[in-house]
Design a protein around this motif. Structure first.
Motif, mmCIF file in Angstrom:
data_model
loop_
_atom_site.group_PDB
_atom_site.id
_atom_site.type_symbol
_atom_site.label_atom_id
_atom_site.label_comp_id
_atom_site.label_asym_id
_atom_site.label_seq_id
_atom_site.Cartn_x
_atom_site.Cartn_y
_atom_site.Cartn_z
ATOM 1 N N PRO A 106 0.831 -1.217 0.000
ATOM 2 C CA PRO A 106 0.000 0.000 0.000
ATOM 3 C C PRO A 106 0.858 1.256 0.000
ATOM 4 N N GLY A 107 2.007 1.204 0.644
ATOM 5 C CA GLY A 107 2.901 2.367 0.699
ATOM 6 C C GLY A 107 3.371 2.764 -0.687
ATOM 7 N N SER A 148 7.720 6.816 4.274
ATOM 8 C CA SER A 148 6.746 5.920 4.921
ATOM 9 C C SER A 148 6.900 4.498 4.370
ATOM 10 N N LEU A 149 7.386 4.425 3.133
ATOM 11 C CA LEU A 149 7.639 3.107 2.524
ATOM 12 C C LEU A 149 8.706 2.319 3.284
ATOM 13 N N THR A 150 9.741 3.054 3.727
ATOM 14 C CA THR A 150 10.840 2.354 4.400
ATOM 15 C C THR A 150 10.356 1.716 5.712
ATOM 16 N N LEU A 151 9.183 2.173 6.201
ATOM 17 C CA LEU A 151 8.665 1.614 7.454
ATOM 18 C C LEU A 151 7.814 0.370 7.196
ATOM 19 N N GLU A 152 7.495 0.139 5.936
ATOM 20 C CA GLU A 152 6.598 -0.971 5.616
ATOM 21 C C GLU A 152 7.363 -2.294 5.670
ATOM 22 N N PRO A 153 6.909 -3.249 6.498
ATOM 23 C CA PRO A 153 7.671 -4.490 6.655
ATOM 24 C C PRO A 153 7.923 -5.222 5.338
ATOM 25 N N GLN A 154 6.899 -5.265 4.456
ATOM 26 C CA GLN A 154 7.089 -6.031 3.215
ATOM 27 C C GLN A 154 8.096 -5.369 2.281
ATOM 28 N N THR A 155 8.403 -4.090 2.518
ATOM 29 C CA THR A 155 9.411 -3.420 1.698
ATOM 30 C C THR A 155 10.793 -3.506 2.337
ATOM 31 N N SER A 156 10.874 -3.182 3.626
ATOM 32 C CA SER A 156 12.201 -3.103 4.250
ATOM 33 C C SER A 156 12.746 -4.461 4.693
ATOM 34 N N GLU A 157 11.882 -5.333 5.218
ATOM 35 C CA GLU A 157 12.413 -6.571 5.809
ATOM 36 C C GLU A 157 13.065 -7.529 4.801
ATOM 37 N N PRO A 158 12.452 -7.766 3.642
ATOM 38 C CA PRO A 158 13.127 -8.679 2.713
ATOM 39 C C PRO A 158 14.502 -8.171 2.293
ATOM 40 N N LEU A 189 3.055 6.449 -3.632
ATOM 41 C CA LEU A 189 4.033 7.096 -4.498
ATOM 42 C C LEU A 189 3.593 7.008 -5.967
ATOM 43 N N LEU A 190 3.067 5.835 -6.335
ATOM 44 C CA LEU A 190 2.595 5.654 -7.717
ATOM 45 C C LEU A 190 1.495 6.669 -8.031
ATOM 46 N N ILE A 199 8.449 22.255 -8.399
ATOM 47 C CA ILE A 199 9.276 21.045 -8.373
ATOM 48 C C ILE A 199 9.582 20.660 -6.929
ATOM 49 N N HIS A 200 9.946 21.655 -6.119
ATOM 50 C CA HIS A 200 10.191 21.367 -4.702
ATOM 51 C C HIS A 200 8.960 20.713 -4.075
ATOM 52 N N ALA A 201 7.794 21.260 -4.411
ATOM 53 C CA ALA A 201 6.556 20.762 -3.785
ATOM 54 C C ALA A 201 6.314 19.292 -4.132
ATOM 55 N N ILE A 202 6.502 18.945 -5.398
ATOM 56 C CA ILE A 202 6.234 17.545 -5.783
ATOM 57 C C ILE A 202 7.315 16.624 -5.213
ATOM 58 N N LEU A 203 8.536 17.129 -5.133
ATOM 59 C CA LEU A 203 9.608 16.292 -4.579
ATOM 60 C C LEU A 203 9.348 16.023 -3.095
ATOM 61 N N GLU A 204 8.825 17.015 -2.429
ATOM 62 C CA GLU A 204 8.523 16.816 -1.002
ATOM 63 C C GLU A 204 7.468 15.709 -0.843
ATOM 64 N N LYS A 205 6.502 15.736 -1.717
ATOM 65 C CA LYS A 205 5.472 14.691 -1.701
ATOM 66 C C LYS A 205 6.114 13.308 -1.845
ATOM 67 N N GLY A 206 7.037 13.220 -2.801
ATOM 68 C CA GLY A 206 7.731 11.953 -3.038
ATOM 69 C C GLY A 206 8.561 11.529 -1.841
#
Ligand code: FE2
Ligand code: FE2
Lengths: 150, 362
Positions: free
Chosen positions: B199-200, B294-304, B204-205, B281-288
């Motif tokens: 979901p994280g 928050s993605l790095t906190l997602e177990p299915q992303t970081s743990e593997p 971004l997508l 550009i700054h604004a959209i980069l901040e969004k990213g």
């Protein structure tokens, strides 16, 4: 007895350039590359030695040792490591006819240790990623180059 | 009553005329300025940059208003109907000086997941490692094609005079198709399978696909997203348990570096001409940045990734420390690429430049 070529030296890189010419089909399959690579070899005895290899399309355009550090062309990336690291990588390539999983250029440079890759700006460093398979293939030419180190 | 429609009848009349030897032939002299073009081939072969010089290399700041698919540099007869498709008519919105050479590079450096990956070298991995590889591939198969969908969304809106960019984006779509396909294949090929979606990542997508215009979408995707993925691919090659993953990540890495190179040069071109757009550009980069953190906190992303970095589940903590290094590298390279494009974001970065994992764990 087979002739051993000294690493690092312009002669050694010229030998790899000749191997590259002999494998033109393989390089055509990988795709052309236009970039300038500087190989930096550090050793306590000889300090830093720098060699510039200019790639054009499917071959090496020129090889030279850079004696004046200010003489590096504006567009390039540098791969640097100790002589010992280069030796280990080259001998690994020679032993396996290509690197094992732990001796590819990307493997050795990714953690910034024992090798580092750097360019004047990030896009030029990125050229090392962009042409990585071809550059690896270039060093794999060492398989056919008996080497001594100093 | 005529046997055919008036259009066909006119066509038949014209054919009768030609059969009597009455030819028009005006097309032969329709484009005197563009005739007699000289070309010199590059060492690698005939490149787009070899042919598109001089008269044919003039790219208009504003794409032509006839709105057709007529190739740039030809004569367009009066009355040719407009397709009424092109909304991106300003060169600044899409142009990058390296687009043509990246296109040539991309078409020659294509590869395929059918025969270029040594699948026969797959070997049974310990369960934790296979699961980690499969989860990582699930995540990549989920995220990869946004970089196909995003250019595809804008492609038919880009004025036909900017063919260099359109062609490059077409190669990117093919590259991303291959990335999706190769990661799916790897997940399914070694006795494992797909695991959990992210979901994280969808956040971004969505930010990429819903960006208000092409230029901001490109900054977010080509520089930020694909820059992070490029480091991830380098890491994938580094951690590869077999020759198979080594090859996959090594090949994907090269493709990704092309996409990033386009993005950087595009943003540079844009900001040199429209510096007032920097804030967007700054604004959209901040969004990213927020989404990726928050993605790095997602177990299915970081743990593997941590399992692969540590060399197994037993060493996942060591792996987390190594991941902190990778994060730092991703952020560093991201800021450096922005610098090439003309943006200094060092002091405006909305996420930490490093994760002090050892400190957090203590
Ligand atoms: Fe990709
Ligand atoms: Fe990509």
């Amino acid at each position: 007895m087979e002739q051993r070529i000294l690493f690092p030296s312009s002669d050694w890189f010229q030998k790899l350039a000749i191997c590259m010419l002999a494998q033109e089909d393989e390089y055509r399959r990988l795709g052309p590359m236009d970039c300038t690579m500087v190989v930096r070899v550090s050793s306590p005895e000889n300090g830093d030695r720098n060699f510039e290899i200019v790639f054009r399309a499917f071959s090496v355009d020129s090889v030279r040792e850079i004696n004046d550090p200010g003489d590096v062309p504006p567009e390039h990336f540098i791969i640097e490591a100790s002589l010992q690291t280069w030796q280990e990588m080259i001998e690994n390539i020679r032993e396996h006819c290509g690197p094992d999983l732990k001796h590819t250029l990307n493997f050795l440079t990714f953690p910034n240790d024992p090798m580092r890759v750097n360019g004047p700006d990030q896009l030029q460093t990125d050229a090392f990623y962009r042409y990585n398979r071809s550059i690896q293939q270039f060093f794999n030419g060492a398989t056919d180059v008996p080497t001594i180190y100093n | 009553m005529a046997k055919y429609t008036p259009t066909v009848e006119v066509g038949l009349d014209r054919m009768r005329d030609m059969a009597r030897g009455n030819f028009d032939l005006s097309w032969m002299d329709s484009n005197p300025e563009g005739w007699g073009h000289k070309v010199q081939r590059s060492q690698a072969g005939l490149k787009l940059t070899d042919v598109d010089h001089g008269f044919y290399g003039q790219v208009p700041a504003q794409g032509s208003s006839h709105g057709t698919m007529a190739p740039r540099g030809c004569y367009v007869p009066e009355g040719t109907i407009s397709l009424d498709q092109y909304t991106i008519n300003e060169m600044t919105e899409i142009w990058a000086d390296n687009a043509a050479s990246l296109y040539d590079e991309a078409v020659v450096r294509q590869w395929n997941s059918v025969t270029d990956v040594p699948w026969e070298k797959l070997k049974t991995l310990p369960d934790d490692m296979e699961k980690a590889v499969c989860q990582m591939c699930t995540g990549l198969a989920e995220v990869e094609f946004v970089a196909g969908d995003m250019p595809a969304k804008w492609l038919c809106r880009i004025n036909h005079d900017f063919h260099e960019v359109k062609l490059f984006l077409a190669t990117q779509i093919m590259d991303e198709a291959r990335h999706l396909d190769v990661f799916r294949k790897r997940a399914l090929a070694n006795g494992g399978g797909l695991l959990m979606a992210s979901p994280g990542q969808e956040e971004l997508l969505a930010a990429i696909l819903n960006a208000p215009d092409y230029a901001t979408a490109s900054a977010l995707m080509h520089i930020f997203g694909e820059g992070f993925v490029l480091t991830l691919f380098r890491q994938g090659e580094y951690l590869a348990p077999t020759e198979v993953e080594k090859t996959i990540f090594g090949l994907c890495m090269q493709d990704e570096a092309r996409h990033v190179a386009y993005g950087v040069k595009h943003l540079k071109f844009l900001l040199e001409r429209q510096p007032e757009r920097e804030e967007e550009i700054h604004a959209i980069l901040e969004k990213g940045e927020q989404a990726i953190f928050s993605l790095t906190l997602e177990p299915q992303t970081s743990e593997p990734r941590a399992i692969l970095a540590g060399g197994g589940l037993a060493n996942i903590e060591l792996g987390m420390m190594r991941m902190a290094f990778i994060y730092q590298k991703q952020v560093h390279e991201y800021l450096q690429r922005l610098k090439v494009a003309g943006i200094d974001r060092t002091n405006r970065l909305s996420i930490p430049t490093e994760i002090p994992y050892a400190e957090i764990a203590a």
